[in-house]
Enzyme design. Structure first.
Site, short mmCIF file in Angstrom:
data_model
loop_
_atom_site.label_atom_id
_atom_site.label_comp_id
_atom_site.label_asym_id
_atom_site.label_seq_id
_atom_site.Cartn_x
_atom_site.Cartn_y
_atom_site.Cartn_z
N ARG A 16 46.25 -37.41 8.15
CA ARG A 16 47.09 -36.21 8.15
C ARG A 16 46.18 -34.99 8.10
NH1 ARG A 16 47.28 -38.70 3.58
NH2 ARG A 16 49.23 -39.72 4.07
N GLY A 17 46.80 -33.83 8.20
CA GLY A 17 46.12 -32.57 7.93
C GLY A 17 44.90 -32.28 8.80
N ASP A 37 41.21 -43.90 6.23
CA ASP A 37 42.10 -43.36 5.21
C ASP A 37 42.61 -44.51 4.34
OD1 ASP A 37 44.46 -41.84 3.95
OD2 ASP A 37 43.69 -40.35 5.35
N ASP A 62 38.57 -47.22 0.56
CA ASP A 62 38.53 -46.42 -0.66
C ASP A 62 37.15 -45.80 -0.73
OD1 ASP A 62 38.40 -45.33 -3.19
OD2 ASP A 62 39.39 -47.01 -4.18
N ASN A 89 35.72 -35.55 5.61
CA ASN A 89 36.83 -34.64 5.35
C ASN A 89 37.62 -35.02 4.09
OD1 ASN A 89 39.25 -32.82 6.05
ND2 ASN A 89 40.14 -34.87 6.16
N TYR A 155 37.55 -28.74 -7.95
CA TYR A 155 37.48 -28.78 -6.49
C TYR A 155 36.36 -27.88 -5.97
CZ TYR A 155 39.03 -28.11 -1.63
OH TYR A 155 39.08 -28.04 -0.26
N LYS A 159 33.09 -29.09 -3.80
CA LYS A 159 32.73 -28.58 -2.48
C LYS A 159 31.36 -27.91 -2.49
CE LYS A 159 36.21 -29.78 0.08
NZ LYS A 159 36.00 -30.74 1.19
N PRO A 185 37.42 -24.62 6.57
CA PRO A 185 38.67 -24.21 7.20
C PRO A 185 39.67 -23.63 6.22
CG PRO A 185 38.78 -26.53 6.73
CD PRO A 185 37.45 -26.04 6.20
#
Length: 253
Positions: A16-17, A37, A62, A89, A155, A159, A185
Site C-alpha cells: 500500500r501507500g 510485505d 517480517d 520503504n 519515528y 529516520k 516524500p
C-alpha cells in the site's frame, strides 16, 4: 522500452501507500518488481496491478528478522537471478508524545527502520555489486527530521538513523558501482492519516501552509517517478543525497 527494463527491484512495505506507488512506477518502466510485505493479501493485490506491465512477485517477510530478510533475498535471486534495485520503504511508524513513548514502541520503530534497512542492504550487497546495471539503493527518509515533528520522536530518530546508514553506505559502496540515496516524500500513510484525522488543524496550519507547493503528494506519480530517476541510468553519478519529494515542505542541508 522503459528506463528500468531488465532490472530486478525489491520494494519493502509495498502492499500500500508509498511502497505500492514506487512499485507501480517501476513496473511501468519495465522493472521486474518484488513486493515485500507482511500483508500477503495486499501484496498480491499490488502484484495483480503490476503484471500487465512487467513480471512481479509478492513475498511475505517480517523485516525485523534478519533470517527472514536473508531468505527473502535468496528467494528473489532464485526466481530472477539478481537484485539490481533495493527500496527500503517499510516501517512500523508510531505516534506518541516524547515522554509517553514506550519501550515497545521505540523497539518497533527502530527494528523496522534502521535495523531492517541494514538487514536488507547487507543481504543484497553482493547482488547489487554484481549487477550489470549498477546497483541502486533507495532508503526512505522523512521531512519530520528537520522539522522535529511533535508526536513522532521515535519515528524521527529512526529516520535519522536511516539517513546515517545511507551516508556511510554511499561512501563505502560507491567503489563497487552501487549508489545509495534517500527519498523524503510527503504522502499521507494510513497511520499518518489517522493521526491528522484527529488533528486536522495541524495538517492545514502546520504542514500544508509551510509547503511551497501546498498539496499532498501522489505515491506513484510524484514519489514513484522520483524513485525511477534514482534507480535509473540518469542517476549513476548521484549518491549519498536526500531527494525531497514533499512540495518544498522541508529542506535538507
Amino acid at each position: 522500452m522503459g528506463v528500468l527494463e531488465g532490472r530486478v527491484a525489491i520494494v519493502t512495505g509495498a502492499a500500500r501507500g508509498v511502497g505500492a506507488g514506487i512499485a507501480r512506477a517501476f513496473a511501468k518502466e519495465g522493472a521486474r518488481v518484488v513486493v515485500v510485505d507482511l500483508d500477503e493479501e495486499g501484496a498480491a493485490g499490488v502484484v495483480a496491478e503490476l503484471t500487465p506491465y512487467a513480471e512481479a512477485l509478492a513475498l511475505r517477510c517480517d523485516i525485523r528478522d534478519s533470517a527472514q530478510v536473508d531468505a527473502c533475498v535468496a528467494s528473489v535471486v532464485a526466481r530472477f537471478g539478481s537484485v539490481d534495485v533495493l527500496v527500503n520503504n517499510a516501517i512500523d511508524a508510531v505516534s506518541a508524545r516524547f515522554e509517553e513513548t514506550t519501550d515497545d514502541e521505540l523497539d518497533r520503530v527502530l527494528d523496522t527502520g534502521p535495523k531492517a534497512t541494514l538487514y536488507f542492504m547487507r543481504a543484497c550487497f553482493a547482488h547489487l555489486r554484481d549487477s550489470g546495471y549498477g546497483g541502486r539503493v533507495i532508503n526512505l527518509r522523512s521531512g519530520s527530521e528537520p522539522q522535529g515533528l511533535a508526536g513522532f520522536g521515535a519515528y524521527v530518530a529512526s529516520k535519522a538513523a536511516v539517513a546515517g546508514l545511507t551516508r556511510v553506505a554511499a561512501r563505502e559502496w560507491g567503489r563497487h558501482g552501487i549508489t545509495v540515496n534517500n527519498l523524503a516524500p510527503f504522502v499521507l500513510s494510513e497511520g499518518a492519516r489517522s493521526y491528522f484525522d484527529e488533528r486536522p488543524e495541524e495538517l492545514e496550519k502546520i504542514i500544508l501552509k509551510t509547503m511551497s507547493v501546498p498539496r499532498l503528494g501522489d505515491a506513484e506519480h510524484d514519489v514513484g517517478r522520483a524513485a525511477v530517476y534514482l534507480a535509473g541510468p540518469d542517476a549513476s553519478y548521484v549518491t549519498g543525497v536526500t531527494l525531497s519529494v514533499d512540495g518544498g515542505g522541508s529542506f535538507f542541508s
